[in-house]
Each structure stands twice: as C-alpha cells, then as structure tokens.
Design an enzyme around this catalytic site. Structure first.
Site: not given
Ligand code: FUB
Length: 323
Positions: A15, A222
């Site tokens: 991320d 996301e």
């Molecule tokens: O790293 C945890 C979660 O997984 C992140 O917040 C999302 O974007 C995904 O990458």
C-alpha cells in the site's frame, strides 16, 4: 528502469504512498506481518501493528529504513489493524493519516503529527470526526487546498455507509444499481479535521453512465490515489476482487471522473495497491505483489516501475504478473 524493482526485501510492505519531501522520495507503506490469523473476506489476516518510513534519493537508489514511525500501542483510541496510510505536509508539519479499527471494531481515520518526514509521528487522542472506512489518500491541489480521498469495500466497511451515516446492515447495491462510490473531502486549514461533509466521487463510463455495482471489472473497490497530469485530475483505484488498478479522469478534485482504462493487470496475490509519482520529469508506479512470500496474500512486497502516457493523456497498461 525496464523491469519493476522490489524496494524493501527485508520487510513485507504494501500500500505505498510516496512523496517528494526535503529533496528525497519518502515511502509510507503498510507493514505486513505474519499474525497467524486465517485469511477471510473481512481482511482479519491483515493485522498490521506499526508503520516504518523509508526514503531514497531516486527510484533507482538504495532505500533507507528510518524505523518505526508510529506504533498501534501509542494510539489512545486503537483497536486493531493499521492499514494503508498517507502523509501530507503543510507549514513545517508532516501529517500522517491512517485507518485503524477503534475499540468497537469500526474503521476510523486518525492523524499523527511530526516535524520530520520520517517521524516519529504523535497521534491525536481521537480519530477525525465523521471519518469512516479505509485507505486515506491526501492530495494537495495547486491552490494549496488539501483533499482526502478514502473508502474500501468488504473488510474496509464502506458498504456499511450511505450519505456518511452508518446503516443497520451493510450491503453492496444490486448489480444494476450505481456502485458504491469512494469519498472525497476538503481538509480544514489546520489539517486535523474535515472542513465539510465527505462527498461521493462519481465514476462514469465513457458514455456518461455511472459505473454499476455489478461492473466488477471497472467499479471502485479500494486504494484511492489522486494525481494531476497536464492539468487533468487522475483518480486511480483498485477493483479489488478483479484485481486491477484502473483510472478515471476529470476537471476538478471532486469529479465526476470518466473511466479511461487499466493501469496494471492483476499481480500475484489478492490485493494490489499503488501510488503514482512524478520524479524529475518521469512518472513512476509504486505497487505491491506477493511474489517474494510465495503468494501469501497478507505478506506483500513493494515494487516500482516507470509509467508512460500517450499523447492523448491515456496511460499505457502495465502487465502485473510480467512486470
Ligand atoms: O493493507 C490492508 C488493505 O489491503 C489496504 O488498506 C487495502 O487497500 C489493501 O491493499
């Protein structure tokens, strides 16, 4: 740089948010650990407990680990799970924004402050008022205003909200209904709170129709990121369960944004998550995959590769597995 480069072989990191501060590129990733929690759609196995900050002179040079910048045990309102963070700078202060479940297992977004880009960061006593869900991305527009983009489905809890209010029973809309949108909000001048109610980020297909919930190849899941290229606003994101990074462009930070295509095809691993950064006239895509951990989806590794635009401003798609 032809082949993507792994950046941090000694730690599992994911991320990425990358910013040019004080003459260097600073990397703000999630710090993946082996928690032993079984994998599920709620993301319980992503049980991260701290952030390290890294820096490098150029995308090709050695990466320095500045150590732990924020630990969950120092956050007064903490429950569990420090997920994707981002950092903004204003008037001599660095602000680290992070999603974390509170003591009732609800994701909120917190902020921690430092006078150095590498931290350590001191968290505020409470999360940002009115914040929810995950994956904050901070964007500074040319007039100095800062905007936060945020949201994530499934384990990220975005499906539990409508019009910024929690609903009784979280669910995604029917397939032919508009997809759940990411959110955008302008930050207050002190950077510690929202200056307004978060707004929906409307994502349109090229015919001007809102992307639908059933359009898993293109709808938002996301990993919001915003950058500007040749005066256009590029909103990019992950499609989650179809594992792509896509982008949409618009004329102002609030949108709407029109879908333009795929930046990165699926990588090895369930998630990928990215940022797009300019450095000395070249553009770079930072992202993660799970190749070094042998495909363990919760143990991810950061990579960087060059990103190319065509004359018309479209982005050349990168092959995730082959990169
Ligand atoms: O790293 C945890 C979660 O997984 C992140 O917040 C999302 O974007 C995904 O990458």
């Amino acid at each position: 740089m032809k082949k993507a480069r792994y950046l941090i072989p000694q730690l599992f990191t994911a991320d990425p948010a990358v910013h040019y501060f004080e003459g260097k590129l600073y990397i703000y990733p999630s710090h993946d650990i082996e928690s032993g929690i079984p994998e599920n759609d709620n993301g319980d196995h992503f049980d991260m407990r701290d952030y390290h900050v890294f820096s490098m002179e150029t995308p090709e040079s050695e990466v320095i680990d500045h150590g732990v910048a924020l630990d969950v045990k120092d956050i007064p309102w903490a429950g569990r799970q420090l997920w994707d963070c981002d950092v903004a700078y204003k008037n001599g202060v660095y602000y680290l924004y992070f999603p974390l479940k509170d003591k009732t297992d609800i994701f909120r977004i917190g902020v921690a402050l430092s006078n150095r880009p590498e931290g350590p960061f001191k968290p505020m006593d409470m999360p940002i008022y009115g914040s929810y869900s995950i994956d904050p991305c901070l964007f500074r527009d040319d007039d100095g205003s800062h905007y936060m983009y945020f949201g994530g489905l499934w384990g990220g809890q975005l499906q539990r909200y409508r019009n910024n209010k929690a609903i009784e029973c979280g669910h995604e809309p029917e397939n032919d209904q508009p997809a759940l949108p990411p959110r955008v909000v302008r930050m207050r001048d002190d950077m510690l709170q929202f200056s307004e109610e978060p707004k929906d980020v409307v994502l349109l297909d090229p015919d001007g129709q809102v992307l639908t919930a059933g359009d898993h190849e293109r709808r938002f899941f996301e990993a919001s990121w915003m950058h500007k290229y040749n005066g256009k606003y590029y909103f990019s994101y992950s499609t989650g369960n179809t594992h792509k990074l896509c982008y949409a462009t618009g004329d102002n930070p609030y949108g709407p944004f029109t879908y333009r295509g795929v930046i990165l095809t699926p990588v090895i691993g369930w998630t990928t998550h990215h940022c797009i950064v300019e450095f000395k006239g070249k553009w770079y895509l930072f992202f993660h995959d799970s190749v070094p951990s042998g495909g363990k989806t919760w143990l991810r590794s950061l990579k960087v590769t060059e990103l190319e635009y065509r004359e018309d401003g479209s982005i050349v798609t990168i092959d995730g597995e082959g990169s």
